[in-house]
Scaffold this motif. Structure first.
Motif, PDB file in Angstrom:
ATOM      1  N   LYS A 271       0.834  -1.209   0.000  1.00  0.00           N
ATOM      2  CA  LYS A 271       0.000   0.000   0.000  1.00  0.00           C
ATOM      3  C   LYS A 271       0.870   1.260   0.000  1.00  0.00           C
ATOM      4  CE  LYS A 271      -3.923  -2.093   2.418  1.00  0.00           C
ATOM      5  NZ  LYS A 271      -4.799  -2.027   3.628  1.00  0.00           N
TER       6      LYS A 271
ATOM      7  N   SER B  86       0.960   4.112  -2.946  1.00  0.00           N
ATOM      8  CA  SER B  86       0.805   5.548  -2.691  1.00  0.00           C
ATOM      9  C   SER B  86       2.028   6.330  -3.188  1.00  0.00           C
ATOM     10  CB  SER B  86       0.592   5.798  -1.202  1.00  0.00           C
ATOM     11  OG  SER B  86       1.721   5.375  -0.453  1.00  0.00           O
TER      12      SER B  86
ATOM     13  N   SER C 176       1.638   6.712  -6.850  1.00  0.00           N
ATOM     14  CA  SER C 176       0.620   7.721  -7.143  1.00  0.00           C
ATOM     15  C   SER C 176       1.229   9.123  -7.116  1.00  0.00           C
ATOM     16  CB  SER C 176      -0.522   7.612  -6.126  1.00  0.00           C
ATOM     17  OG  SER C 176      -1.479   8.622  -6.321  1.00  0.00           O
TER      18      SER C 176
ATOM     19  N   ARG D 122      -2.144  13.958  -2.223  1.00  0.00           N
ATOM     20  CA  ARG D 122      -1.944  12.503  -2.256  1.00  0.00           C
ATOM     21  C   ARG D 122      -1.018  12.036  -1.147  1.00  0.00           C
ATOM     22  NH1 ARG D 122      -1.639  10.755  -8.692  1.00  0.00           N
ATOM     23  NH2 ARG D 122      -3.592  11.782  -9.308  1.00  0.00           N
TER      24      ARG D 122
ATOM     25  N   GLU E 259      -3.393  12.100   2.015  1.00  0.00           N
ATOM     26  CA  GLU E 259      -4.517  11.170   2.020  1.00  0.00           C
ATOM     27  C   GLU E 259      -4.081   9.717   1.851  1.00  0.00           C
ATOM     28  OE1 GLU E 259      -7.196  12.441  -0.969  1.00  0.00           O
ATOM     29  OE2 GLU E 259      -7.707  14.339   0.018  1.00  0.00           O
ATOM     30  N   ASN E 260      -3.029   9.472   1.108  1.00  0.00           N
ATOM     31  CA  ASN E 260      -2.644   8.097   0.800  1.00  0.00           C
ATOM     32  C   ASN E 260      -1.408   7.643   1.579  1.00  0.00           C
ATOM     33  OD1 ASN E 260      -4.734   8.101  -1.084  1.00  0.00           O
ATOM     34  ND2 ASN E 260      -3.399   8.740  -2.747  1.00  0.00           N
TER      35      ASN E 260
END
Length: 485
Positions: free
Chosen positions: A306, A310, A313, A436, A439-440
């Motif tokens: 994860k 991220s 991203s 990003r 949030e990520n």
């Protein structure tokens, strides 16, 4: 041209000069010699370049050199079952299966070796027992139906196992085992049709496979082990640091503050974009590894994926930011200076947040300053948004013109919107990158810290200890005051 007697032949050309003629066969021989010499020199140069690259590879990562030695030692030991007569009599002609097992299951990491070894052992046992059972059923049936029973069972099991390899969970964890199952069942079923003592043959092959897999596991875990979990644990924060450096260099280059070193590290985000397959394979292998170092057997390796997702991203946003560096539409310097400080501040705070998260993952401790760093990044985002809102005032500028050396009037000139669009796009992408990250990436690291039970940082432990001490002191003072009353 000269002959054997030393006579030289020459011709006169149109400009009055003369040219000496040489034998044509000498030119052919010289050309062939030059070509042969060029081929030899080129081959030697390529061999030298290959040796240099191999040497540099071993110097950069000596573990690869030790891995080669481990494979050689394992093959040397397992080959003794074939060379030494007492060991050969114990396992029979199936000793070659132990050698083949070492060749196909020995991997660079402990997790990769365990993955292949356990899959091979389980698949071999299951396929062997199924083949023996179906062979027993077929042998007790009519001799006329025996080949049909074996053929139909082979078709059903091979088709079902092949289809199961398309299931994502099976493909990720048991793909190699499915292949070994099909291979083992086919070999036992087909060869057992003309073999009288099938049980003895199966026992010998299974025993040699167990010997080869156990030898690989022992060698891989005890001799300079390379843990896939540790490799993944180091890869993820290393990519995060590259991401932070690329973000800073990109913004600095856009506003003309970059140097030669920043241009070299600007494209570090590409390593993040290309690391998905390696992260997934390491996470898959890490699940098979026992507890080692700071990692338990059920360590949450999925959370590392994860964090990697991220990071990619954010890397996509940085890749788009770097494309703005080569934009042909040049933004006026006055407009650039209006947003320069806010963009530089946002890139600095965002990079600081990424580095704090990377340090937290590396040390497996909760960061005591991550909340402060995130708040600074939010404030930087608000500052940049406010500067973007006030950007419209700069697009309308007064312009004075004179007639006969006298100032007549002041006209308002509007700057074309296309001239500032690249800057606005750059600032918007920078805000999206910060969003990003918050949030990520921050949430992914918090989930990993919760699942892996990261330790509290020393500063936070000292703060809690001081608070508890002050509370105890205040309670004692209150008790003394009440006693006096």
């Amino acid at each position: 041209m000269s002959n054997k007697n030393g006579v030289e032949w020459s011709i006169r050309v149109g400009d009055g000069s003369s040219m000496v003629l040489e034998p044509e066969h000498e030119h052919v021989v010289m050309r062939l010699w030059d070509r042969l010499k060029g081929l030899v020199v080129g081959f030697v140069m390529r061999v030298c370049m290959f040796i240099k690259k191999a040497w540099d590879l071993g110097v950069d990562d000596p573990r690869k050199f030790f891995h080669c030695l481990k494979v050689g030692v394992a093959l040397m030991v397992v080959s003794l079952f074939y060379y030494m007569r007492p060991l050969y009599d114990g396992v029979g002609g199936s000793a070659m299966w132990a050698v083949m097992t070492v060749v196909v299951v020995f991997e660079f990491t402990v997790g990769g070796t365990l993955y292949k070894c356990l899959n091979r052992i389980c698949a071999t046992f299951l396929a062997g027992f199924l083949a023996l059972g179906i062979h027993w059923i077929a042998s007790h049936a009519s001799h006329q139906f025996e080949p049909y029973i074996m053929g139909i069972s082979l078709f059903i099991l091979a088709s079902a196992t092949t289809f199961s390899r398309f299931i994502p969970i099976v493909k990720a964890r048991f793909d190699y085992g499915c292949t070994i199952f099909i291979l083992t069942y086919t070999l036992v079923a087909v060869s057992g049709y003309h073999v009288d003592n099938l049980l003895s043959m199966t026992h010998e092959r299974v025993s040699t496979i167990i010997i080869g897999t156990c030898l690989c596991i022992i060698t891989s875990m005890l001799v300079f082990p390379v843990w896939a979990g540790l490799e993944l644990h180091l890869l993820v924060p290393r990519n995060m640091n590259k991401l932070a450096k690329s973000l800073e260099c990109c913004v600095a280059d856009y506003f003309g503050r970059g140097d030669e070193e920043s241009k070299k590290t600007l494209h570090g985000y590409k390593c993040v974009l290309n690391s998905k397959s390696s992260e997934e394979s390491m996470a898959n292998f890490a699940r098979w590894e026992p507890a080692h170092g700071r990692f338990n057997f059920r360590h949450p390796w999925k959370n590392y994926l994860k964090i990697g997702a991220s990071s990619r991203s954010c890397a996509y946003c940085i890749e788009t930011l770097t494309s703005c560096l080569d934009s042909k539409n040049q933004v006026p310097e006055s407009i650039k200076k209006h947003l320069e400080s806010a963009c530089m501040n946002l890139s600095s705070t965002s990079s600081h947040v990424i580095r704090e998260l990377a340090t937290s993952v590396t040390t497996m401790t909760r960061s005591a300053t991550i909340n402060v760093a995130v708040n600074d990044m939010k404030n930087a985002v608000l500052k940049l948004q406010n500067d973007l809102k006030s950007l419209s005032d700069l697009l309308i500028q007064p312009h004075d013109h004179k007639e006969n050396n006298e100032q007549v009037s002041s006209e308002m000139t509007v700057m074309p919107l296309l001239e500032v669009m690249p800057l606005v796009s750059f600032a918007s992408l920078l805000i999206e990158t910060a969003s990003r990250i918050e949030e990520n990436m921050v949430k992914a690291v918090e989930e990993l810290a919760e699942s892996a039970q990261f330790k509290q940082s020393e500063d936070e432990v000292k703060l809690k200890h001081n608070q508890a001490t002050n509370k105890i002191v205040s309670d004692e003072e209150n008790v003394i005051a009440l006693q006096r009353v």
